[in-house]
Design a protein around this motif. Structure first.
Motif, PDB file in Angstrom:
ATOM      1  N   ARG A   1       0.838  -1.203   0.000  1.00  0.00           N
ATOM      2  CA  ARG A   1       0.000   0.000   0.000  1.00  0.00           C
ATOM      3  C   ARG A   1       0.876   1.257   0.000  1.00  0.00           C
ATOM      4  NH1 ARG A   1      -5.085  -0.189   3.127  1.00  0.00           N
ATOM      5  NH2 ARG A   1      -6.034   0.009   1.108  1.00  0.00           N
ATOM      6  N   ALA A   2       1.965   1.255   0.762  1.00  0.00           N
ATOM      7  CA  ALA A   2       2.853   2.426   0.830  1.00  0.00           C
ATOM      8  C   ALA A   2       3.518   2.683  -0.529  1.00  0.00           C
ATOM      9  CB  ALA A   2       3.912   2.219   1.902  1.00  0.00           C
ATOM     10  N   ARG A   3       3.956   1.621  -1.192  1.00  0.00           N
ATOM     11  CA  ARG A   3       4.601   1.774  -2.495  1.00  0.00           C
ATOM     12  C   ARG A   3       3.601   2.289  -3.529  1.00  0.00           C
ATOM     13  NH1 ARG A   3       8.072  -3.064  -4.795  1.00  0.00           N
ATOM     14  NH2 ARG A   3       9.344  -2.404  -3.054  1.00  0.00           N
ATOM     15  N   LEU A   4       2.396   1.757  -3.508  1.00  0.00           N
ATOM     16  CA  LEU A   4       1.369   2.185  -4.451  1.00  0.00           C
ATOM     17  C   LEU A   4       0.963   3.637  -4.197  1.00  0.00           C
ATOM     18  CD1 LEU A   4      -0.307   1.238  -6.812  1.00  0.00           C
ATOM     19  CD2 LEU A   4      -2.034   0.437  -5.218  1.00  0.00           C
ATOM     20  N   THR A   5       0.852   4.039  -2.934  1.00  0.00           N
ATOM     21  CA  THR A   5       0.511   5.428  -2.601  1.00  0.00           C
ATOM     22  C   THR A   5       1.600   6.377  -3.087  1.00  0.00           C
ATOM     23  OG1 THR A   5      -0.709   4.679  -0.664  1.00  0.00           O
ATOM     24  CG2 THR A   5      -0.059   6.994  -0.698  1.00  0.00           C
ATOM     25  N   SER A   6       2.851   6.006  -2.874  1.00  0.00           N
ATOM     26  CA  SER A   6       3.968   6.831  -3.338  1.00  0.00           C
ATOM     27  C   SER A   6       3.977   6.930  -4.863  1.00  0.00           C
ATOM     28  CB  SER A   6       5.279   6.238  -2.833  1.00  0.00           C
ATOM     29  OG  SER A   6       6.366   6.913  -3.393  1.00  0.00           O
TER      30      SER A   6
ATOM     31  N   ARG B   1       0.537  11.212 -10.322  1.00  0.00           N
ATOM     32  CA  ARG B   1      -0.449  12.280 -10.478  1.00  0.00           C
ATOM     33  C   ARG B   1       0.226  13.536 -11.033  1.00  0.00           C
ATOM     34  NH1 ARG B   1      -2.781  12.219  -5.568  1.00  0.00           N
ATOM     35  NH2 ARG B   1      -1.036  13.355  -4.693  1.00  0.00           N
ATOM     36  N   TRP B   2       1.383  13.902 -10.468  1.00  0.00           N
ATOM     37  CA  TRP B   2       2.064  15.098 -10.954  1.00  0.00           C
ATOM     38  C   TRP B   2       2.654  14.891 -12.343  1.00  0.00           C
ATOM     39  CZ3 TRP B   2       0.672  19.417  -9.209  1.00  0.00           C
ATOM     40  CH2 TRP B   2       0.241  19.526  -7.903  1.00  0.00           C
ATOM     41  N   MET B   3       3.130  13.703 -12.613  1.00  0.00           N
ATOM     42  CA  MET B   3       3.633  13.420 -13.962  1.00  0.00           C
ATOM     43  C   MET B   3       2.495  13.508 -14.976  1.00  0.00           C
ATOM     44  SD  MET B   3       6.335  10.354 -13.214  1.00  0.00           S
ATOM     45  CE  MET B   3       6.713  10.103 -14.916  1.00  0.00           C
ATOM     46  N   PHE B   4       1.329  13.005 -14.612  1.00  0.00           N
ATOM     47  CA  PHE B   4       0.167  13.071 -15.494  1.00  0.00           C
ATOM     48  C   PHE B   4      -0.195  14.519 -15.807  1.00  0.00           C
ATOM     49  CE2 PHE B   4      -4.473  13.537 -15.829  1.00  0.00           C
ATOM     50  CZ  PHE B   4      -4.691  12.824 -17.002  1.00  0.00           C
TER      51      PHE B   4
ATOM     52  N   ALA C   1       1.704  17.216 -15.543  1.00  0.00           N
ATOM     53  CA  ALA C   1       2.772  17.868 -16.313  1.00  0.00           C
ATOM     54  C   ALA C   1       2.759  17.416 -17.770  1.00  0.00           C
ATOM     55  CB  ALA C   1       4.126  17.561 -15.684  1.00  0.00           C
ATOM     56  N   ASN C   2       2.534  16.132 -18.013  1.00  0.00           N
ATOM     57  CA  ASN C   2       2.526  15.629 -19.381  1.00  0.00           C
ATOM     58  C   ASN C   2       1.249  15.980 -20.126  1.00  0.00           C
ATOM     59  OD1 ASN C   2       5.082  14.387 -19.604  1.00  0.00           O
ATOM     60  ND2 ASN C   2       4.367  12.767 -18.243  1.00  0.00           N
ATOM     61  N   LEU C   3       0.194  16.320 -19.427  1.00  0.00           N
ATOM     62  CA  LEU C   3      -1.042  16.738 -20.068  1.00  0.00           C
ATOM     63  C   LEU C   3      -1.021  18.226 -20.393  1.00  0.00           C
ATOM     64  CD1 LEU C   3      -3.891  15.728 -20.872  1.00  0.00           C
ATOM     65  CD2 LEU C   3      -4.645  16.435 -18.609  1.00  0.00           C
ATOM     66  N   ALA C   4      -0.408  19.022 -19.525  1.00  0.00           N
ATOM     67  CA  ALA C   4      -0.411  20.475 -19.701  1.00  0.00           C
ATOM     68  C   ALA C   4       0.338  20.906 -20.964  1.00  0.00           C
ATOM     69  CB  ALA C   4       0.199  21.150 -18.476  1.00  0.00           C
ATOM     70  N   GLY C   5       1.478  20.290 -21.245  1.00  0.00           N
ATOM     71  CA  GLY C   5       2.275  20.684 -22.410  1.00  0.00           C
ATOM     72  C   GLY C   5       1.521  20.550 -23.721  1.00  0.00           C
ATOM     73  N   PRO C   6       1.011  19.360 -24.043  1.00  0.00           N
ATOM     74  CA  PRO C   6       0.262  19.223 -25.296  1.00  0.00           C
ATOM     75  C   PRO C   6      -1.007  20.080 -25.332  1.00  0.00           C
ATOM     76  CG  PRO C   6       0.940  17.076 -24.511  1.00  0.00           C
ATOM     77  CD  PRO C   6       1.287  18.067 -23.444  1.00  0.00           C
ATOM     78  N   LEU C   7      -1.677  20.235 -24.200  1.00  0.00           N
ATOM     79  CA  LEU C   7      -2.867  21.088 -24.190  1.00  0.00           C
ATOM     80  C   LEU C   7      -2.504  22.518 -24.566  1.00  0.00           C
ATOM     81  CD1 LEU C   7      -5.024  19.984 -21.139  1.00  0.00           C
ATOM     82  CD2 LEU C   7      -5.602  19.873 -23.551  1.00  0.00           C
TER      83      LEU C   7
END
Length: 171
Positions: A89-94, A100-103, A105-111
């Motif tokens: 659970r700790a590894r999955l939460t991390s 979430r932040w990578m998502f 950041a990678n969504l903002a550029g193309p948008l």
């Protein structure tokens, strides 16, 4: 949706080849698969295929071939296979927190890249969008150079660790 798991697993395999600094083989596989990504649908179009499902199927087949090719090299030369399980659970939460932040950041550029083209297309004839967008593509294509350097140097710098003399030599 069917291609996404293949893309994720292939990304992991590319990371393994980068970690072992096997850039010659990595670039050969990338070049072949990139070429096939364009050639497979093109050949279908030349043979009269008009169904989009055939084109998507060809892309799925190319991605599957890439997964198998990268997987073969990773397993044969480095003994690496993806292993499911071992999640806590700790590894999955991390992982989700970073993901979430990578998502975002990678969504903002193309948008940001394509939103302005959308607005221009609403205001002007669509042919003018090409005139507007083409000059902006040149600096975007030039970004391949620092990205290639990053992909080559990151594993070397990480392997050097805290050894200052090795870091200076690599950099």
């Amino acid at each position: 949706a069917a291609i996404l798991p293949l893309v994720l697993l292939t990304s992991a395999q590319v990371s393994v080849l980068s970690a072992f600094q096997d850039f010659r083989r990595l670039n050969l596989l990338r070049a072949m698969l990139s070429t096939l990504t364009y050639l497979a649908p093109l050949m279908l179009a030349f043979n009269g295929a008009t169904d989009l499902r055939a084109v998507v199927g060809s892309l799925l087949a190319v991605r599957l071939a890439g997964l198998l090719a990268y997987g073969w090299v990773c397993w044969r030369d480095y003994g690496w296979l993806p292993r499911p399980g071992g999640w806590s659970r700790a590894r999955l939460t991390s992982l989700m927190a970073v993901g979430r932040w990578m998502f975002i950041a990678n969504l903002a550029g193309p948008l940001m890249t394509y939103l302005d083209r959308f607005v221009v297309g609403l205001q002007l004839p669509l042919r003018d969008v090409a005139v507007y967008a083409a000059p902006g593509e040149i600096p975007n294509r030039l970004l391949m150079v620092p990205y290639a350097l990053l992909a080559a140097m990151f594993p070397r710098v990480a392997a050097a660790g805290a050894a200052a003399s090795e870091l200076r030599r690599v950099l």
